[in-house]
Design a protein around this motif. Structure first.
Motif, mmCIF file in Angstrom:
data_model
loop_
_atom_site.group_PDB
_atom_site.id
_atom_site.type_symbol
_atom_site.label_atom_id
_atom_site.label_comp_id
_atom_site.label_asym_id
_atom_site.label_seq_id
_atom_site.Cartn_x
_atom_site.Cartn_y
_atom_site.Cartn_z
ATOM 1 N N UNK A 61 7.293 1.435 3.286
ATOM 2 C CA UNK A 61 7.109 0.141 2.613
ATOM 3 C C UNK A 61 7.511 0.276 1.144
ATOM 4 N N UNK A 62 8.136 -0.739 0.576
ATOM 5 C CA UNK A 62 8.415 -0.680 -0.860
ATOM 6 C C UNK A 62 7.101 -0.601 -1.645
ATOM 7 N N UNK A 63 7.150 0.146 -2.734
ATOM 8 C CA UNK A 63 5.947 0.310 -3.553
ATOM 9 C C UNK A 63 5.414 -1.037 -4.029
ATOM 10 N N UNK A 64 6.342 -1.944 -4.338
ATOM 11 C CA UNK A 64 5.935 -3.271 -4.816
ATOM 12 C C UNK A 64 5.014 -3.959 -3.805
ATOM 13 N N UNK A 65 5.372 -3.820 -2.521
ATOM 14 C CA UNK A 65 4.559 -4.452 -1.472
ATOM 15 C C UNK A 65 3.186 -3.788 -1.396
ATOM 16 N N UNK A 66 3.189 -2.446 -1.464
ATOM 17 C CA UNK A 66 1.915 -1.717 -1.416
ATOM 18 C C UNK A 66 1.030 -2.171 -2.575
ATOM 19 N N UNK A 67 1.631 -2.314 -3.756
ATOM 20 C CA UNK A 67 0.857 -2.728 -4.929
ATOM 21 C C UNK A 67 0.343 -4.163 -4.773
ATOM 22 N N UNK A 68 1.167 -5.020 -4.187
ATOM 23 C CA UNK A 68 0.736 -6.400 -3.915
ATOM 24 C C UNK A 68 -0.522 -6.397 -3.051
ATOM 25 N N UNK A 69 -0.475 -5.607 -1.985
ATOM 26 C CA UNK A 69 -1.617 -5.559 -1.072
ATOM 27 C C UNK A 69 -2.863 -5.018 -1.777
ATOM 28 N N UNK A 70 -2.665 -4.043 -2.671
ATOM 29 C CA UNK A 70 -3.816 -3.498 -3.389
ATOM 30 C C UNK A 70 -4.374 -4.530 -4.365
ATOM 31 N N UNK A 71 -3.464 -5.204 -5.091
ATOM 32 C CA UNK A 71 -3.910 -6.114 -6.145
ATOM 33 C C UNK A 71 -4.499 -7.407 -5.579
ATOM 34 N N UNK A 72 -3.907 -7.887 -4.495
ATOM 35 C CA UNK A 72 -4.377 -9.173 -3.981
ATOM 36 C C UNK A 72 -5.096 -9.068 -2.644
ATOM 37 N N UNK A 73 -4.813 -7.985 -1.912
ATOM 38 C CA UNK A 73 -5.448 -7.800 -0.606
ATOM 39 C C UNK A 73 -6.857 -7.239 -0.738
#
Lengths: 216, 251
Positions: A61-73
């Motif tokens: 997974x792109x890091x950006x997606x992982x960070x999205x999930x951490x920040x908003x998930x």
């Protein structure tokens, strides 16, 4: 280039913030990645599955997606906290998958006879790994691990872009867009900041590599 | 048979079968090795002799049948298996000394980690064992600094440090230069004379005649002959054994 000199204290603050993110990221992904690497060679099948699933998800997974999930998930499931920690968590989740693979390649580089001898002496899996396999794996793990860690330091810029605030990349962003300074000189300063971390880091790894190569 | 119940054989294999893919490497193996017996396992390459040796401490899991050491069936993976392996010494063709540890640390690792001995006690025992196999002066060196014969003797000392009930030797002299074979065999003969139960996969006729009590001849995964060494070498019964002996004794 005056922009760098005029805003030097800002850059230094940014550098320290980046170092802070990287320090947490380094320790976290090294510990987690090593545990996952051990999982991947474990005789217990479910542990191997966890390791494989982890690598499959986070390495692909792109890091950006992982960070999205951490920040908003994470807040969605009731985990709240500072964005700084969400950013570090994302970086650790992502980087640990690469550390895991580097560690696993190191484990595989140790001759199978070493593990057999360890088992024949009566050592259990954990003892074989910690007393016999890992100390020999370290030699081959350091170069690929170095690349993973340097990539992580650069990836911390994406964490910064997620609004951790105050890191090197965010300093550049602030100067260029909020204050309307010329982007190229500002970013040159940012680039120099990263080089200040990564180049000594690389040299340090070279020294470490020579150290473990002699201690055999 | 109350005596048999009182003292189970040191090694018992019953109806053991093992496949590598389509290859049936162990075919219905049944053997009992009593305490103190020295068994030499012979056979052409690919006959299953190394697999049998490795199955005895479950470095090779078997497909069916049962192997018991001193009356205790081999457990599956886990703590119980590790504990049982600690009682079974193993010596490998390629020595497999821990490359990152000194000879002394190779010998003390098991006693300290598995037997929970103190460093001081383990070192004392290790030095006695290294003295006995004749390499005490090499204790501080790393395996790569030793000759093959010295490494193999260190490996024997490492196995003995666990005070094993049985010793397994998987072609212990096959990777050695010819002039180093004897020093390893002498160490093994010494062990045999002390009454250690031993299973030795080897083609060393000198050792077989001098120290072995029994010869198992394997071919194609089966035990074809189970005989007294003198009897086997002078009057083998099967064609396969005659053929094998004619090949190894001519040169």
């Amino acid at each position: 280039m005056n922009v760098i000199i005029e805003n030097f204290p800002l850059y230094v603050d940014g550098l320290l913030r980046t170092l802070q993110i990287c320090a947490y990221g380094f320790v976290g992904s090294l510990v987690l990645g090593t545990i996952l690497g051990a999982f991947r060679v474990s005789p217990v099948a479910p542990l191997r599955w966890v390791g494989t699933a982890w690598v499959t998800v986070f390495r692909n997974c792109p890091l950006t997606i992982v960070l999205f999930f951490c920040a908003f998930g994470l807040p969605e499931v009731g985990i709240n906290g500072l964005y700084f920690w969400f950013g570090v968590t994302g970086l650790v989740l992502y980087t640990s998958a690469f550390v895991c693979e580097a560690v696993r390649s190191g484990i595989n580089s140790v001759s199978p006879g070493q593990a057999e001898a360890a088992r024949a002496v009566g050592l259990n899996f954990g003892q074989s790994l910690s007393s016999v396999i890992m100390p020999q794996a370290v030699r081959t793990v350091i170069p690929p691990l170095g690349s993973v860690i340097i990539a992580m330091i650069k990836n911390s810029a994406i964490v910064g872009a997620f609004g951790v605030g105050g890191d090197l990349f965010a300093v550049g962003q602030g100067l260029a867009s909020a204050q309307g300074k010329a982007a190229l000189p500002v970013l040159t300063g940012v680039a120099l900041g990263y080089l200040v971390i990564t180049i000594p880091g690389g040299l340090l790894l070279g020294i470490l590599e020579r150290k473990v190569a002699i201690a055999r | 048979m109350s005596t048999a119940e009182a003292a189970p054989p040191m090694i018992r294999a019953s109806a053991v079968n093992k496949h590598f893919g389509d290859l049936h490497v162990l075919k219905d193996i049944n053997i009992e090795v009593p305490r103190g017996q020295v068994v030499i396992v012979l056979g052409p390459s690919g006959s299953g002799k190394s697999t049998l040796c490795r199955a005895i401490n479950r470095l090779e899991p078997i497909d069916s049948g049962e192997i018991a050491i001193d009356g205790k069936p081999l457990p599956a993976e886990g703590k119980a298996l590790a504990a049982l392996r600690a009682d079974v010494g193993m010596v490998f063709q390629q020595f497999n000394l821990f490359a990152h540890k000194t000879i002394l640390d190779n010998v003390t690792l098991g006693p300290v980690k598995v037997r929970k001995q103190s460093q001081a006690d383990a070192r004392k025992t290790a030095m006695e064992l290294l003295e006995r196999v004749g390499i005490a002066n090499q204790a501080a060196k790393y395996p790569a600094q030793l000759s093959g014969g010295q490494q193999q003797r260190a490996a024997i000392a490492r196995a003995l440090a666990m005070k094993p009930k049985v010793m397994l030797f998987d072609e212990p002299t096959s990777a050695l230069d010819p002039e180093m074979v004897q020093e390893v065999l002498d160490t093994m003969i010494g062990l045999a004379d002390e009454g250690m139960t031993m299973v030795v996969v080897s083609h060393e006729m000198g050792f077989a005649r001098r120290a072995a009590h029994r010869v198992l001849f394997m071919s194609d995964g089966e035990i074809v002959e189970d005989a007294d060494p003198d009897e086997f070498f002078t009057a083998p019964k099967s064609e396969r054994a005659k053929d094998f002996l004619s090949k190894i004794l001519t040169h």
